[in-house]
Scaffold this motif. Structure first.
Motif, PDB file in Angstrom:
ATOM      1  N   MET A   1       0.841  -1.191   0.000  1.00 19.77           N
ATOM      2  CA  MET A   1       0.000   0.000   0.000  1.00 19.77           C
ATOM      3  C   MET A   1       0.886   1.255   0.000  1.00 19.77           C
ATOM      4  SD  MET A   1      -3.258  -1.034   0.101  1.00 19.77           S
ATOM      5  CE  MET A   1      -3.854  -2.715   0.069  1.00 19.77           C
ATOM      6  N   ARG A   2       0.288   2.377  -0.380  1.00 18.63           N
ATOM      7  CA  ARG A   2       1.077   3.600  -0.564  1.00 18.63           C
ATOM      8  C   ARG A   2       1.541   4.251   0.735  1.00 18.63           C
ATOM      9  NH1 ARG A   2      -1.973   7.442  -4.825  1.00 18.63           N
ATOM     10  NH2 ARG A   2      -2.515   5.846  -6.346  1.00 18.63           N
ATOM     11  N   GLN A   3       2.632   4.995   0.629  1.00 18.48           N
ATOM     12  CA  GLN A   3       3.000   5.876   1.725  1.00 18.48           C
ATOM     13  C   GLN A   3       1.971   7.022   1.724  1.00 18.48           C
ATOM     14  OE1 GLN A   3       6.745   7.898   1.286  1.00 18.48           O
ATOM     15  NE2 GLN A   3       6.591   8.781   3.328  1.00 18.48           N
ATOM     16  N   VAL A   4       1.476   7.388   2.894  1.00 22.72           N
ATOM     17  CA  VAL A   4       0.397   8.378   2.917  1.00 22.72           C
ATOM     18  C   VAL A   4       0.964   9.793   3.085  1.00 22.72           C
ATOM     19  CG1 VAL A   4      -1.784   9.051   3.967  1.00 22.72           C
ATOM     20  CG2 VAL A   4      -1.138   6.630   3.890  1.00 22.72           C
ATOM     21  N   LEU A   5       1.058  10.500   1.962  1.00 23.82           N
ATOM     22  CA  LEU A   5       1.495  11.901   1.998  1.00 23.82           C
ATOM     23  C   LEU A   5       0.274  12.812   1.986  1.00 23.82           C
ATOM     24  CD1 LEU A   5       4.432  11.699  -0.585  1.00 23.82           C
ATOM     25  CD2 LEU A   5       4.553  11.575   1.912  1.00 23.82           C
ATOM     26  N   THR A   6      -0.790  12.347   1.329  1.00 15.89           N
ATOM     27  CA  THR A   6      -2.034  13.131   1.248  1.00 15.89           C
ATOM     28  C   THR A   6      -3.214  12.281   1.693  1.00 15.89           C
ATOM     29  OG1 THR A   6      -1.150  14.391  -0.615  1.00 15.89           O
ATOM     30  CG2 THR A   6      -3.531  14.473  -0.290  1.00 15.89           C
ATOM     31  N   LEU A   7      -3.914  12.775   2.719  1.00 15.18           N
ATOM     32  CA  LEU A   7      -5.126  12.098   3.196  1.00 15.18           C
ATOM     33  C   LEU A   7      -6.328  12.748   2.518  1.00 15.18           C
ATOM     34  CD1 LEU A   7      -6.699  10.266   5.245  1.00 15.18           C
ATOM     35  CD2 LEU A   7      -6.631  12.215   6.827  1.00 15.18           C
ATOM     36  N   GLY A   8      -7.188  11.936   1.920  1.00 16.21           N
ATOM     37  CA  GLY A   8      -8.421  12.444   1.319  1.00 16.21           C
ATOM     38  C   GLY A   8      -9.569  12.245   2.293  1.00 16.21           C
ATOM     39  N   LEU A   9     -10.388  13.278   2.475  1.00 16.18           N
ATOM     40  CA  LEU A   9     -11.551  13.151   3.368  1.00 16.18           C
ATOM     41  C   LEU A   9     -12.816  13.293   2.554  1.00 16.18           C
ATOM     42  CD1 LEU A   9     -10.359  15.392   6.348  1.00 16.18           C
ATOM     43  CD2 LEU A   9     -10.334  12.888   6.213  1.00 16.18           C
ATOM     44  N   LEU A  10     -13.745  12.386   2.778  1.00 19.19           N
ATOM     45  CA  LEU A  10     -15.043  12.454   2.107  1.00 19.19           C
ATOM     46  C   LEU A  10     -16.074  12.774   3.187  1.00 19.19           C
ATOM     47  CD1 LEU A  10     -16.490  11.933  -0.628  1.00 19.19           C
ATOM     48  CD2 LEU A  10     -16.858   9.590   0.132  1.00 19.19           C
ATOM     49  N   GLY A  11     -16.555  14.021   3.198  1.00 20.78           N
ATOM     50  CA  GLY A  11     -17.447  14.471   4.275  1.00 20.78           C
ATOM     51  C   GLY A  11     -16.619  15.184   5.321  1.00 20.78           C
ATOM     52  N   THR A  12     -16.971  16.456   5.586  1.00 17.35           N
ATOM     53  CA  THR A  12     -16.117  17.259   6.471  1.00 17.35           C
ATOM     54  C   THR A  12     -16.901  17.871   7.629  1.00 17.35           C
ATOM     55  OG1 THR A  12     -16.414  19.267   5.177  1.00 17.35           O
ATOM     56  CG2 THR A  12     -14.618  17.839   4.509  1.00 17.35           C
ATOM     57  N   GLY A  13     -17.820  17.101   8.220  1.00 16.88           N
ATOM     58  CA  GLY A  13     -18.556  17.581   9.396  1.00 16.88           C
ATOM     59  C   GLY A  13     -17.699  17.418  10.646  1.00 16.88           C
ATOM     60  N   VAL A  14     -18.360  17.056  11.751  1.00 14.73           N
ATOM     61  CA  VAL A  14     -17.675  16.937  13.050  1.00 14.73           C
ATOM     62  C   VAL A  14     -16.458  16.014  12.942  1.00 14.73           C
ATOM     63  CG1 VAL A  14     -17.990  16.137  15.431  1.00 14.73           C
ATOM     64  CG2 VAL A  14     -19.859  17.307  14.264  1.00 14.73           C
ATOM     65  N   ILE A  15     -16.660  14.842  12.353  1.00 13.96           N
ATOM     66  CA  ILE A  15     -15.603  13.833  12.337  1.00 13.96           C
ATOM     67  C   ILE A  15     -14.554  14.143  11.262  1.00 13.96           C
ATOM     68  CG2 ILE A  15     -15.190  11.353  11.883  1.00 13.96           C
ATOM     69  CD1 ILE A  15     -16.333  12.108  14.698  1.00 13.96           C
ATOM     70  N   GLY A  16     -14.998  14.566  10.080  1.00 11.74           N
ATOM     71  CA  GLY A  16     -14.046  14.928   9.026  1.00 11.74           C
ATOM     72  C   GLY A  16     -13.101  16.035   9.498  1.00 11.74           C
ATOM     73  N   GLY A  17     -13.656  17.031  10.192  1.00  7.80           N
ATOM     74  CA  GLY A  17     -12.835  18.138  10.703  1.00  7.80           C
ATOM     75  C   GLY A  17     -11.787  17.640  11.692  1.00  7.80           C
ATOM     76  N   GLY A  18     -12.179  16.690  12.522  1.00  6.68           N
ATOM     77  CA  GLY A  18     -11.248  16.127  13.516  1.00  6.68           C
ATOM     78  C   GLY A  18     -10.108  15.361  12.860  1.00  6.68           C
ATOM     79  N   TRP A  19     -10.444  14.571  11.827  1.00  4.98           N
ATOM     80  CA  TRP A  19      -9.396  13.835  11.094  1.00  4.98           C
ATOM     81  C   TRP A  19      -8.426  14.825  10.459  1.00  4.98           C
ATOM     82  CZ3 TRP A  19      -8.192   8.996  11.697  1.00  4.98           C
ATOM     83  CH2 TRP A  19      -9.166   8.008  11.907  1.00  4.98           C
ATOM     84  N   ALA A  20      -8.993  15.906   9.881  1.00  3.99           N
ATOM     85  CA  ALA A  20      -8.147  16.885   9.191  1.00  3.99           C
ATOM     86  C   ALA A  20      -7.126  17.461  10.167  1.00  3.99           C
ATOM     87  CB  ALA A  20      -9.014  18.001   8.602  1.00  3.99           C
ATOM     88  N   ALA A  21      -7.585  17.908  11.333  1.00  8.42           N
ATOM     89  CA  ALA A  21      -6.674  18.545  12.296  1.00  8.42           C
ATOM     90  C   ALA A  21      -5.571  17.583  12.719  1.00  8.42           C
ATOM     91  CB  ALA A  21      -7.478  19.011  13.510  1.00  8.42           C
ATOM     92  N   ARG A  22      -5.938  16.354  13.042  1.00  7.08           N
ATOM     93  CA  ARG A  22      -4.940  15.372  13.500  1.00  7.08           C
ATOM     94  C   ARG A  22      -3.896  15.124  12.421  1.00  7.08           C
ATOM     95  NH1 ARG A  22      -3.886  11.241  17.019  1.00  7.08           N
ATOM     96  NH2 ARG A  22      -5.651  11.530  18.403  1.00  7.08           N
TER      97      ARG A  22
END
Ligand SMILES: NC(=O)c1ccc[n+]([C@@H]2O[C@H](COP(=O)([O-])OP(=O)(O)OC[C@H]3O[C@@H](n4cnc5c(N)ncnc54)[C@H](O)[C@@H]3O)[C@@H](O)[C@H]2O)c1
Length: 331
Positions: A1-22
């Protein structure tokens, strides 16, 4: 599997926002996709609010430069750019299948697609998905930027490599990846939470206690112990020198007494009103934002204390620090 340089988020509500910050705080670029254009502002605000807590949590740990956040209303654009996709659309099986089906072919087959679903089993979601072997559930806890637990669950068609790679990515952003052995509705933690939640609804329905009294029964007592050892180890200690066996013998008879209910009561307007009024009384005029600030400051402080004793979530923080120091040594 790939090295993760870019995380893609599908849906950016409460949980998407939290993933983004982390992820951003851990040096991963994030491309976030939501069908509502106004979520662009919302995710930038959510990240700005979370960063000070993340900085306090990781003070003294050498962190990489913060990642870059971009936003799109076109999920396919996100999918084409991402090395790992975390789906956070509303908890509805059709919405999830449709949203994932629409992006799967815009990705490479080596891109892991993970769902934040609280309760659906991965086999239910991966049905009909292009390359279902790279699909997992990665169930986080709110606030995602401060709670390290993520339950990693594979479905009938998920490969072991996908589960391992997802767990490794989550560890690289400071999380505790709990590999769930077998898929069940609600995974592990939400089943436990739901059992308590059911009893709360019964207590409200039967007018046994208010929401405030129920919360007092948690936070001043058994809830205070839980971040350190969890329920089972705590029960073992409750058996004194006799340990777990003595504990079970002592409390076995009560299992036959009708202490708790198995089925939740019907969610009537009356229970809803009691819950809504009770929790509003508890908030005592404080806004959600003010309550979130108190919660986050305490979550940071608690984890830093736990780290001193190398227990619970503090252990995860220590493992993350070791990893970060190794990365700096190698550079
Ligand atoms: N809120 C929690 O405490 C919590 C905890 C763990 C897991 N989860 C799970 O995370 C998921 C998301 O929950 P949430 O609380 O963040 O929901 P939310 O309602 O806050 O956010 C959902 C977002 O998805 C967007 N959306 C809807 N359809 C879309 C599509 N087709 N493509 C792209 N974006 C789309 C909406 O515009 C919205 O911004 C759910 O599966 C939920 O069960 C929630």
């Amino acid at each position: 599997m790939r090295q993760v340089l870019t995380l893609g988020l599908l849906g950016t509500g409460v949980i998407g926002g939290g993933w983004a910050a982390r992820a951003l705080h851990c040096g991963v670029d994030v491309i976030a996709a939501d069908i509502q254009p106004e979520m662009e502002n919302s995710i930038h605000e959510a990240v700005a609010r979370a960063i000070p807590s993340l900085e306090a949590l990781t003070a003294g740990i050498p962190m990489p430069p913060r990642g870059k956040l971009t936003f799109t209303t076109e999920p396919e654009v996100m999918a084409a750019a991402a090395d790992f996709i975390q789906e956070n659309v509303p908890e509805n099986i059709e919405t999830k299948r449709k949203a994932l089906g629409a992006i799967a072919r815009a990705t490479g087959p080596d891109v892991i697609i993970s769902s934040s679903t609280s309760g659906f089993m991965p086999s239910e979601i991966q049905e009909g998905l292009w390359h279902p072997e790279r699909f997992v559930v990665g169930h986080p806890f709110n606030p995602v930027y401060l709670c390290p637990l993520v339950e990693v669950v594979g479905g009938e068609r998920t490969s072991q490599a996908a589960k391992d790679s997802a767990a490794e990515f989550y560890r690289s952003i400071g999380m505790h990846a709990l590999l769930v052995r077998r898929e069940v509705p609600g995974h592990i933690a939400d089943r436990l939470q739901e059992a308590m939640w059911r009893e709360i609804l019964h207590a409200l329905n039967d007018d046994i206690a208010t929401t405030s009294e129920l919360d007092e029964s948690i936070v001043y007592g058994f809830g205070l112990r839980l971040p350190i050892m969890g329920m089972n180890q705590i029960c073992m200690m409750a058996g004194g020198e006799g340990g777990a066996r003595h504990y079970l013998k002592q409390f076995a008879p009560s299992l036959d007494w009708p202490w708790s209910h198995l089925k939740a009561p019907a969610l009537t307007d009356e229970i809803i009103d009691r819950f809504v009024q009770g929790t509003a009384d508890q908030a005592a005029g404080r806004s959600i934002r003010e309550l979130e600030n108190i919660r986050d400051e305490c979550l940071v402080a608690i984890q830093r204390v736990l780290a001193k004793h190398d227990v619970g979530a503090g252990r995860t923080l220590n493992a993350f620090e070791k990893r970060a120091k190794k990365r700096v040594e190698r550079a």
